[in-house]
Every structure is written in C-alpha cells, then in structure tokens.
Design an enzyme around this catalytic site. Structure first.
Site, mmCIF file in Angstrom:
data_model
loop_
_atom_site.group_PDB
_atom_site.id
_atom_site.type_symbol
_atom_site.label_atom_id
_atom_site.label_comp_id
_atom_site.label_asym_id
_atom_site.label_seq_id
_atom_site.Cartn_x
_atom_site.Cartn_y
_atom_site.Cartn_z
ATOM 1 N N ARG A 15 -27.019 117.681 68.171
ATOM 2 C CA ARG A 15 -28.292 116.938 68.223
ATOM 3 C C ARG A 15 -29.514 117.824 67.980
ATOM 4 N NH1 ARG A 15 -28.224 113.901 73.669
ATOM 5 N NH2 ARG A 15 -26.386 115.167 74.107
ATOM 6 N N ASN A 169 -23.847 114.921 88.468
ATOM 7 C CA ASN A 169 -23.348 116.294 88.376
ATOM 8 C C ASN A 169 -24.311 117.105 87.506
ATOM 9 O OD1 ASN A 169 -21.902 118.629 87.954
ATOM 10 N ND2 ASN A 169 -20.411 117.687 86.557
ATOM 11 N N LYS A 350 -52.167 149.588 61.623
ATOM 12 C CA LYS A 350 -50.708 149.731 61.656
ATOM 13 C C LYS A 350 -50.341 151.187 61.892
ATOM 14 C CE LYS A 350 -48.070 151.198 58.738
ATOM 15 N NZ LYS A 350 -47.302 151.669 57.574
ATOM 16 N N ASN A 376 -66.443 157.239 64.421
ATOM 17 C CA ASN A 376 -66.922 155.920 64.020
ATOM 18 C C ASN A 376 -66.484 155.666 62.579
ATOM 19 O OD1 ASN A 376 -68.962 153.623 64.870
ATOM 20 N ND2 ASN A 376 -69.253 154.059 62.691
ATOM 21 N N ASN A 385 -53.017 154.027 52.050
ATOM 22 C CA ASN A 385 -51.849 154.786 52.525
ATOM 23 C C ASN A 385 -50.622 154.591 51.654
ATOM 24 O OD1 ASN A 385 -51.638 152.094 53.335
ATOM 25 N ND2 ASN A 385 -50.332 152.613 55.076
ATOM 26 N N TYR A 386 -50.711 153.709 50.687
ATOM 27 C CA TYR A 386 -49.511 153.322 49.922
ATOM 28 C C TYR A 386 -49.759 153.571 48.450
ATOM 29 C CZ TYR A 386 -45.648 150.231 48.482
ATOM 30 O OH TYR A 386 -44.509 149.705 47.950
ATOM 31 N N ARG A 439 -69.288 159.557 45.262
ATOM 32 C CA ARG A 439 -69.720 158.288 44.665
ATOM 33 C C ARG A 439 -70.656 158.619 43.513
ATOM 34 N NH1 ARG A 439 -73.209 157.052 49.999
ATOM 35 N NH2 ARG A 439 -75.158 158.043 49.374
HETATM 36 C C1 UD1 Z 1 -21.066 117.918 81.603
HETATM 37 C C2 UD1 Z 1 -20.287 117.364 82.782
HETATM 38 C C3 UD1 Z 1 -21.081 116.230 83.406
HETATM 39 C C4 UD1 Z 1 -22.436 116.707 83.819
HETATM 40 C C5 UD1 Z 1 -23.158 117.353 82.645
HETATM 41 C C6 UD1 Z 1 -24.431 118.030 83.106
HETATM 42 C C7 UD1 Z 1 -17.931 117.659 82.168
HETATM 43 C C8 UD1 Z 1 -16.692 116.964 81.736
HETATM 44 N N1 UD1 Z 1 -19.007 116.892 82.318
HETATM 45 O O1 UD1 Z 1 -21.156 116.878 80.656
HETATM 46 O O2 UD1 Z 1 -20.392 115.729 84.520
HETATM 47 O O3 UD1 Z 1 -23.199 115.663 84.335
HETATM 48 O O4 UD1 Z 1 -22.349 118.374 82.044
HETATM 49 O O5 UD1 Z 1 -25.158 118.532 82.038
HETATM 50 O O6 UD1 Z 1 -17.906 118.824 82.420
HETATM 51 N N2 UD1 Z 1 -18.625 123.569 76.504
HETATM 52 C C9 UD1 Z 1 -17.807 124.589 76.075
HETATM 53 N N3 UD1 Z 1 -16.581 124.284 75.594
HETATM 54 C C10 UD1 Z 1 -16.112 123.006 75.530
HETATM 55 C C11 UD1 Z 1 -16.958 121.960 75.955
HETATM 56 C C12 UD1 Z 1 -18.212 122.275 76.462
HETATM 57 O O7 UD1 Z 1 -18.192 125.755 76.135
HETATM 58 O O8 UD1 Z 1 -14.982 122.819 75.081
HETATM 59 C C13 UD1 Z 1 -19.953 123.905 77.041
HETATM 60 C C14 UD1 Z 1 -21.090 123.270 76.251
HETATM 61 O O9 UD1 Z 1 -21.501 124.141 75.224
HETATM 62 C C15 UD1 Z 1 -22.154 123.098 77.326
HETATM 63 C C16 UD1 Z 1 -21.356 122.863 78.600
HETATM 64 O O10 UD1 Z 1 -20.058 123.375 78.332
HETATM 65 O O11 UD1 Z 1 -22.904 124.287 77.483
HETATM 66 C C17 UD1 Z 1 -21.295 121.379 78.988
HETATM 67 O O12 UD1 Z 1 -20.583 120.687 77.995
HETATM 68 P P1 UD1 Z 1 -21.040 119.278 77.446
HETATM 69 O O13 UD1 Z 1 -20.075 118.837 76.414
HETATM 70 O O14 UD1 Z 1 -22.478 119.319 77.076
HETATM 71 O O15 UD1 Z 1 -20.820 118.374 78.739
HETATM 72 P P2 UD1 Z 1 -21.587 117.074 79.108
HETATM 73 O O16 UD1 Z 1 -21.035 115.938 78.354
HETATM 74 O O17 UD1 Z 1 -23.047 117.290 79.051
#
Ligand code: UD1
Ligand code: CA
Length: 457
Positions: A15, A169, A350, A376, A385-386, A439
């Site tokens: 996104r 969460n 610079k 001054n 310089n270049y 000059r």
């Molecule tokens: C997750 C939580 C959700 C919470 C939310 C808060 C889970 C299943 N869900 O959802 O409950 O409310 O975060 O923001 O955990 N990432 C990896 N590898 C992966 C998948 C994700 O590194 O395979 C990383 C993403 O880059 C990101 C983070 O984990 O930094 C969270 O993953 P994302 O897919 O954004 O989870 P949400 O759907 O936001």
C-alpha cells in the site's frame, strides 16, 4: 536487561506504492525499522533478531550493525516470521519481545513495561492492547467470562459479534521464549488468509495452562502502524509532537511547533529558539541561546552557543559560538564558521574554514579555502577552485581585506594583512602586507561624451 527481541520487517508494504520496502521509509530522517530497533536498544534489550524478506537488500544495511539478520524467504505469516528466528536465538531463555518494524512510535518505556509485566506474572505472554473507536483491520482480543484473555481473532476470521470488540492487538508482545517456540510448532494456517498467525500462540499457551495477559496501552498512538503514505504522515505528526514537546519541556522556545521538524537524534540546549519552517535532521546539535530559522534546514550540523542561523541550509557543517549565518546562506559539507564568523546573504561555503571573527557577508562562493582570523571578504568575491578537472585550494591569511568582486584563481595564497583591490582576478600569490591588484587601469578622455552625442545629431 536480560530480554531479547525480534523485529518483524519482512513485509512488502504494497500500500505504500513504492520501490522501497515499507520499513526502509523514513520518519523524520530515520528509517521506520531503525526507530523500532533503537527503541528496543534504549529499553535495554541485549539481543535483537531482525526478520527481513521483501527488499532485503535495502533493509539489511539499516539493521545489520546491531541486530542478527534473519531471512524469511517467503512471507507465510507472523508466526512463520518469528519461527524463522529459532536458530538465531538458540539457547536463549527468558523474555522475548516481538515488535513490528512498521510501528515506529513504540517507546522504550512500553517495551520495559511489557517485559516487567511478563516477569512479574511469570506469564507465557503479555500482549499490548489498545481500545480503538474504529478497530477494523486489527486482531481483536477475546476474553472469557472472568475477563482473562482467551485468544485473538483476526479481522478476516472474526464473526460479526467478535468484530464488535474494540480491544485490539497492537502487534507488540513479550513472550517466554521457550513457551513461544514450543507453541509455534502447533500453529497451523487453517484460516481466512492461509497464513501462520503469531496470534494463535496465545490460545495455544492458554490451553497449555500458562498465564496469558493483556497490557492495555496508555497511548494508542504508540501502536500506530504505517501501511500507507497517509499513515506515514500521521505517524510523523505524532513523532514531531512528541519530540518537540520534549525539547520545549527542556527549555527550547518554538514560535509554532507545528512548523518545526526535528529528527530523533538531534540535541538542543536550553534557551535555544526555533522559528517556523525549520528542519533539523541527523546528528545536528544547537547550543544555548542560539536562534535558528525561519526557513532553515540543518543536517548533521553542529551549531554552538549564541549563534543566529537565519534562512540557511547547512549539511555536515560547523557553526561555532557567536557565528551568524544567512539570510540565505548555504553551508555544504566541511564548511566551518569559527567563533564570531559570518556567512551572510547568498553565500555558499564548501569544505572551507572561515576563521574567528572573519566575515563573508554577501554573494560569495568559498570552496576549498582556509580563511584566517579577522578577514573581510568583499561582496561578490569568489574562489575559483575548479579548473574543470580538479579542485584546488586557496589560503587567505589573518587580517586580509579582500575587495569586492575578487576572483581568487586557485591554487593561490593571499598573505596575512594584505589588501586586494576590488575587481581583481588574483592568479598569483599575494605576499604578506602587500596590496594585490589585478584589474584594467581606468583611463579618461575629457569631453568624449559630449562629442559622441554631437556626432549622432
Ligand atoms: C498483525 C496481527 C494483528 C494485529 C496487527 C497490529 C497477526 C496474525 N496479526 O496483523 O492481530 O492487530 O498486526 O498491527 O499477527 N511480517 C513478516 N513476515 C510475514 C508476515 C508479516 O515479517 O510472513 C511482518 C510485517 O512486515 C509486519 C508485521 O510482521 O511488520 C505484521 O504483519 P502484518 O501482515 O502487517 O499483520 P497485520 O495483518 O497487520
Ligand atoms: Ca500491519
């Protein structure tokens, strides 16, 4: 602190509509993932594993210096991401914090609170939660009749009733490392997204009879995730307010804090005044009683005490005590204004030192030049310089007076206490105490003008 941390940073962030992976985007000059790693560091977390995947060639250089990089080759869900750290954290026991690399506003205090809450209760997991007016998209915290956390349900898997729950969460947790890795083996992907959910670990731990707790956050902004450019701007606004409030609390005046953007590693002394339209980035610092702005950008620049820095752009420059700069000065890398020196209007400097009390007040370019004390430089003077291929140095001794519109063709040395006539093109050294002038001589033809006009009639 004995705790370790895992920072999840493997997601693509579609996104954002960007060639850059999401966590490499910057907030106030610092990549998102660095905010999270630095918060963990500041909280006292000793060992940090960072899970990378999408665009990892851009993410790894941001984190490799102080984290253990773990590659998750396929993004199969947050549980899979955490599980991929098993080897990197082999042998670790105790509190293991899990952080999202795209939630840059998390504070060290909150990380410490999560760890403390888990240790006090000897819980399998403590999850940071937040109450949201509009919880859409987040995992919801489901509690039993007694109010204990039972499990987390993701938006896409929630029933209508579950979707009514507003406690969400945050994606920040502190786990008991052993309980976490044991539970991860039992996590499946039989859900709406076909992903391995880290959130399933809570229900698994509870079924195993371990304590599962929720810690409600005091500030939901801390959990703001960045998934789009709009959210990046919103998070930046929070960071700006938090940083500016801390500086004001420490004695910095801001005429309009909404118009001041200060990076997280900038240091300001008390009684500094910041005017509107100012960006202070990187390792910039400003000493007591200095006034910065309006309309000024300083990056990795050290400003001393009692300076005036007005409408200036400075990058990797030094402005010592009592020096003044601008309006409309440009200090490029290696520019150094010594105590009481001045770089005035439309002046570019610079890789040059302007000695104590020396002045470059108007319309000059000074490059690769060492200027002594009490010099001054007249309006419009330039170091050439270049030569089209290479850069050459100019030196100007103490007390020299350089007339306006002087071209100093480098390499050239202008001695101490010299005078250079206005309009000179100086191609040879000027000896100490001498007048250097180069000059065309002025000549005069009496009555010439009148004759010219007569001729035209
Ligand atoms: C997750 C939580 C959700 C919470 C939310 C808060 C889970 C299943 N869900 O959802 O409950 O409310 O975060 O923001 O955990 N990432 C990896 N590898 C992966 C998948 C994700 O590194 O395979 C990383 C993403 O880059 C990101 C983070 O984990 O930094 C969270 O993953 P994302 O897919 O954004 O989870 P949400 O759907 O936001
Ligand atoms: Ca997310």
């Amino acid at each position: 602190m004995e705790a370790a941390a895992i920072v999840l940073a493997a997601g693509a962030g579609t996104r954002m509509k960007s060639k850059k992976p999401k966590v490499a985007h910057e907030m106030l000059g610092k990549p998102l993932v660095r905010w999270v790693v630095d918060a963990a560091r500041e909280a006292g977390v000793g060992r940090i594993a960072c899970v990378v995947g999408h665009g990892r060639e851009q993410v790894v250089p941001l984190v490799e210096r102080d984290t253990q990089v773990v590659v998750q080759s396929e993004q199969r869900g947050t549980a899979d991401a955490v599980a991929s750290c098993k080897e990197a954290l082999a042998g670790f026991e105790g509190s293991l914090v899990v952080l999202s690399g795209d939630c840059p506003l998390i504070t060290p205090e909150t990380i410490r609170q999560l760890v403390k809450a888990r240790e006090d209760a000897q819980a399998a997991v403590v999850v940071l939660t937040m109450e949201l007016e509009n919880p859409f998209g987040y995992g919801r915290i489901l509690r039993d009749g007694a109010g204990h956390v039972e499990r987390i349900v993701e938006q896409k898997d929630a029933t209508e009733a579950e979707a009514q729950v507003r406690e969400c969460n945050s994606g920040f947790y502190c786990f008991d490392a052993r309980a976490l890795f044991d539970a991860l083996e039992k996590v499946g992907n039989d859900n709406a997204q076909g992903e391995f959910y880290l959130t399933d670990v809570l229900a698994i731990c509870r079924e195993a009879g371990r304590a599962v707790l929720a810690l409600p956050t005091k500030d939901a902004a801390e959990c703001l995730g960045v998934n789009s450019r709009v959210q990046l701007a919103q998070a930046t606004k929070h960071a700006q307010r938090r940083i500016n409030a801390a500086h004001m609390a420490a004695g910095v005046t801001m005429l309009d804090p909404d118009l001041v953007w200060i990076g997280p590693d900038v240091r300001l002394s008390s009684d500094v005044e910041i005017l509107p339209g100012v960006m202070l980035m990187g390792t910039t610092s400003v000493g007591e009683d200095s006034v910065v702005g309006p309309n000024t950008r300083l990056a990795d620049t050290q400003v001393g005490c009692g300076c005036v820095v007005d409408e200036t752009v400075a990058v990797e420059a030094r402005i010592d005590d009592g020096a003044t700069c601008g309006p409309r000065a440009y200090l490029r890398p290696g520019a150094h204004l010594c105590e009481g020196a001045k770089a005035g209007t439309h002046v570019e400097i610079k890789k040059s030192t302007v000695g104590k009390g020396s002045k470059v007040p108007h319309l000059s370019y000074i490059g690769d030049c060492t200027i002594g004390e009490g010099v001054n430089i007249g309006a419009g003077s330039i170091t050439c310089n270049y030569d089209g291929k290479r850069k050459h140095a100019t030196t100007i001794g103490d007390g020299a007076f350089i007339g306006s519109d002087t071209m100093m063709v480098a390499p050239v040395n202008i001695g101490a206490h010299t005078v250079v006539g206005a309009g000179s093109t100086i191609t040879r050294d000027v000896s100490e105490g001498a007048l250097g002038i180069a000059r065309a001589r002025q000549t005069e033809i009496p009555g010439w003008a009148a004759k010219r006009f007569e001729a035209e009639d």
